[in-house]
Write an enzyme that holds these catalytic residues in place. Structure first.
Site, PDB file in Angstrom:
ATOM      1  N   ASP A  10      37.707  39.916  41.927  1.00 40.55           N
ATOM      2  CA  ASP A  10      38.721  39.722  40.619  1.00 40.55           C
ATOM      3  C   ASP A  10      38.297  38.348  40.011  1.00 40.55           C
ATOM      4  OD1 ASP A  10      40.891  40.338  38.724  1.00 40.55           O
ATOM      5  OD2 ASP A  10      42.036  39.063  40.163  1.00 40.55           O
ATOM      6  N   ASP A  12      40.627  36.211  37.474  1.00 34.57           N
ATOM      7  CA  ASP A  12      41.957  35.230  37.327  1.00 34.57           C
ATOM      8  C   ASP A  12      42.514  35.260  38.466  1.00 34.57           C
ATOM      9  OD1 ASP A  12      42.277  34.430  34.031  1.00 34.57           O
ATOM     10  OD2 ASP A  12      41.391  36.812  34.520  1.00 34.57           O
TER      11      ASP A  12
END
Length: 230
Positions: A10, A12
């Protein structure tokens, strides 16, 4: 699984501490309206919930308010203008990516962050040419927790999903990884909501800082096939 064909991340809250830019932009907007500043701690608890939640919390309004849509648009436009003012990769991320590159383990970014922002960020940190695949919501029909984006990244890298790891800081990341048949890694250092605990996500392992991933990968690769699943 002893062989790890690829590691997917991922963005953020996992690779990137983007809350610093969100905080900068929102507090500038609040200052313009002579409203009190928002604490970084409060903001971090909303980052994973998206722009709507950040704006709603910062200005103490709900999405039905007439002011909400203009504020959200202003926030997104201002963020685009200030996207790399303060954001930075988490400490240890460079070491992890260097480790993967050195050991010829391809890695990818699979994020719910739109492509317009993701591309600028990856280019700024010179990750765009290193990442074997980058998948954003723009590229799929269904975003995480649906596994579609993870499967697309695997297809682009020509790897089997069941031989990949997915690393993320939100329940939907772990749900997507499990749905794709991947080995899942929960990031407790990321953007958890208030009172949220990474252990509740039931990921295969949890890390408290990015650098811990290296030891887990090395341990996993050394295990006999029959004991490879933790």
């Amino acid at each position: 699984m002893t062989k790890i064909e690829a590691v997917l991340f991922d963005l953020d809250g996992t690779l990137l501490d983007s809350a610093l830019d969100f905080h900068f932009v929102l507090n500038a907007m609040l200052s313009q309206q002579q409203k009190p500043a928002m604490s970084l701690r409060t903001l971090k608890q909303q980052v994973s919930n998206g722009a709507r939640a950040m704006v709603s919390t910062a200005f103490s309004i709900d999405e039905q308010s007439a002011d909400f849509a203009p504020l959200k648009e202003q926030f997104l436009n201002s963020y685009l203008d200030n996207i790399n003012v303060k954001s930075q990769l988490y400490p240890g991320v460079d070491d992890v990516l260097d480790y993967l590159d050195t050991h010829h383990i391809p890695w990818a970014v699979v994020t719910n962050k739109p492509e317009i922002y993701t591309d600028i960020i990856l280019k700024h940190f010179k990750l765009d040419e290193r990442s074997a695949s980058t998948v954003c919501p723009d590229h799929v029909t269904h975003s995480k927790p649906d596994p579609e984006a993870l499967f697309l990244a695997c297809k682009q890298m020509s790897v089997a999903a069941e031989n990949c790891w997915y690393v993320g800081d939100h329940l939907r990341d772990i749900q997507a990884g499990k749905a794709a048949g991947m080995y899942t890694v929960g990031c407790e250092y990321g953007y958890l909501n208030q009172d949220e605990k990474a252990i509740d996500w039931q990921s295969d392992i949890i890390i408290n800082q990015p650098i811990e991933l290296i030891a887990h990968i090395e341990l996993h690769l050394k295990r006999p096939t029959s004991q490879s699943n933790l």
